[in-house]
Design a protein around this motif. Structure first.
Motif, PDB file in Angstrom:
ATOM      1  N   ALA A   3       0.830  -1.205   0.000  1.00 28.47           N
ATOM      2  CA  ALA A   3       0.000   0.000   0.000  1.00 28.47           C
ATOM      3  C   ALA A   3       0.865   1.256   0.000  1.00 28.47           C
ATOM      4  O   ALA A   3       0.557   2.245  -0.680  1.00 28.47           O
ATOM      5  N   ARG A 191      -2.563  -0.376  -7.745  1.00 27.35           N
ATOM      6  CA  ARG A 191      -2.745  -1.427  -6.746  1.00 27.35           C
ATOM      7  C   ARG A 191      -3.500  -0.889  -5.531  1.00 27.35           C
ATOM      8  O   ARG A 191      -3.386   0.283  -5.168  1.00 27.35           O
ATOM      9  N   LEU A 192      -4.262  -1.759  -4.911  1.00 29.05           N
ATOM     10  CA  LEU A 192      -5.053  -1.375  -3.747  1.00 29.05           C
ATOM     11  C   LEU A 192      -4.429  -1.943  -2.481  1.00 29.05           C
ATOM     12  O   LEU A 192      -3.729  -2.940  -2.506  1.00 29.05           O
ATOM     13  N   GLY A 193      -4.711  -1.309  -1.378  1.00 31.06           N
ATOM     14  CA  GLY A 193      -4.203  -1.780  -0.098  1.00 31.06           C
ATOM     15  C   GLY A 193      -4.493  -0.762   0.973  1.00 31.06           C
ATOM     16  O   GLY A 193      -4.556   0.441   0.707  1.00 31.06           O
ATOM     17  N   ALA A 194      -4.696  -1.242   2.169  1.00 31.44           N
ATOM     18  CA  ALA A 194      -5.046  -0.349   3.281  1.00 31.44           C
ATOM     19  C   ALA A 194      -3.802   0.081   4.046  1.00 31.44           C
ATOM     20  O   ALA A 194      -2.937  -0.732   4.352  1.00 31.44           O
ATOM     21  N   LEU A 195      -3.728   1.364   4.325  1.00 32.74           N
ATOM     22  CA  LEU A 195      -2.642   1.898   5.153  1.00 32.74           C
ATOM     23  C   LEU A 195      -3.052   1.843   6.616  1.00 32.74           C
ATOM     24  O   LEU A 195      -4.230   1.979   6.959  1.00 32.74           O
TER      25      LEU A 195
END
Length: 238
Positions: A3, A191-195
């Motif tokens: 992320a 790209r996806l992703g949680a911080l």
């Protein structure tokens, strides 16, 4: 981590708006020497292969018969049922527990190609011959290949370089930089992703002792000790 990398790519895309054609705003500061050239050469796990963590675990679990460690001292290889072959020049971490040590030339004792952080290939010339039975890394690996019945198709450094340039032509373009395509950054940005709130921590624990050559240096050891003393005084003052 993914992320954070995606967010950095988005920042780079935004920063490149209105810039000159060919201008690049994104690069990665790798944490290990030779990693850029290694990636150029394709030194990544192939189908059915293992990454570093998986290989180390296989050694500990007794699932790896032989481990050849090529100057890799930033990880510790251990396993009672694994034959550890160490190739290196300064007898660092993994040399201590190796079953076989094949002494290699250090960087001043061999002619080599290096790739810096911006992807620029550079070539060095040998300044001195290696002592004793030490040999250049490529010569050791070539000799090993013959012993195990998988002889590599080169017998000299020029032959090795010719084969290397055929597979990775960019390594023959000395002192030049070939900019990567924008699609790579765009792919990262998508790209996806949680911080989360976890702090970013430097992987460098001691700036003065980051590699086997530095750890074998009395001067670097003194600088490390002085820095530790200064940090201790600062902590006490706080």
């Amino acid at each position: 981590g993914a992320a954070v990398l995606a967010l950095a790519a988005r920042i780079a895309e935004a920063a490149s708006v209105g810039s000159d054609a060919g201008w690049r705003t994104f690069n990665i500061l790798h944490t290990a020497a030779a990693r850029v050239a290694g990636l150029d050469l394709g030194f990544v796990p192939q189908a059915g292969g293992m990454d570093t963590a998986q290989m180390l675990k296989a050694c500990r679990d007794g699932d790896m018969q032989i481990m050849i460690v090529l100057g890799a001292d930033e990880v510790e290889v251990s396993g009672e049922d694994t034959l550890v072959v160490y190739i290196g020049s300064h007898g660092d971490t993994n040399a201590q527990g190796a079953d076989v040590i094949l002494p290699a030339a250090t960087y001043t004792e061999k002619s080599a190609t290096y790739v810096n952080l911006e992807g620029r290939a550079q070539m060095t010339s040998r300044a001195a011959f290696p002592p004793g039975d030490a040999k250049e890394d490529w010569a050791i690996i070539r000799a090993l290949s013959a012993r195990v019945g998988q002889t590599l198709p080169f017998d000299s450094l020029p032959e090795l370089r010719a084969a290397m340039y055929k597979v990775v032509p960019v390594l023959a373009r000395l002192d030049s930089v070939v900019a990567a395509q924008d699609q790579g950054v765009a792919g990262l940005a998508a790209r996806l992703g949680a911080l989360d709130a976890a702090p970013l921590v430097s992987p460098v624990k001691d700036f003065y002792l980051t590699n086997p050559i530095a750890r074998a240096s009395a001067i670097m050891a003194e600088l490390s000790a002085l820095k530790a003393q200064a940090s201790a005084r600062l902590a006490a003052a706080e």
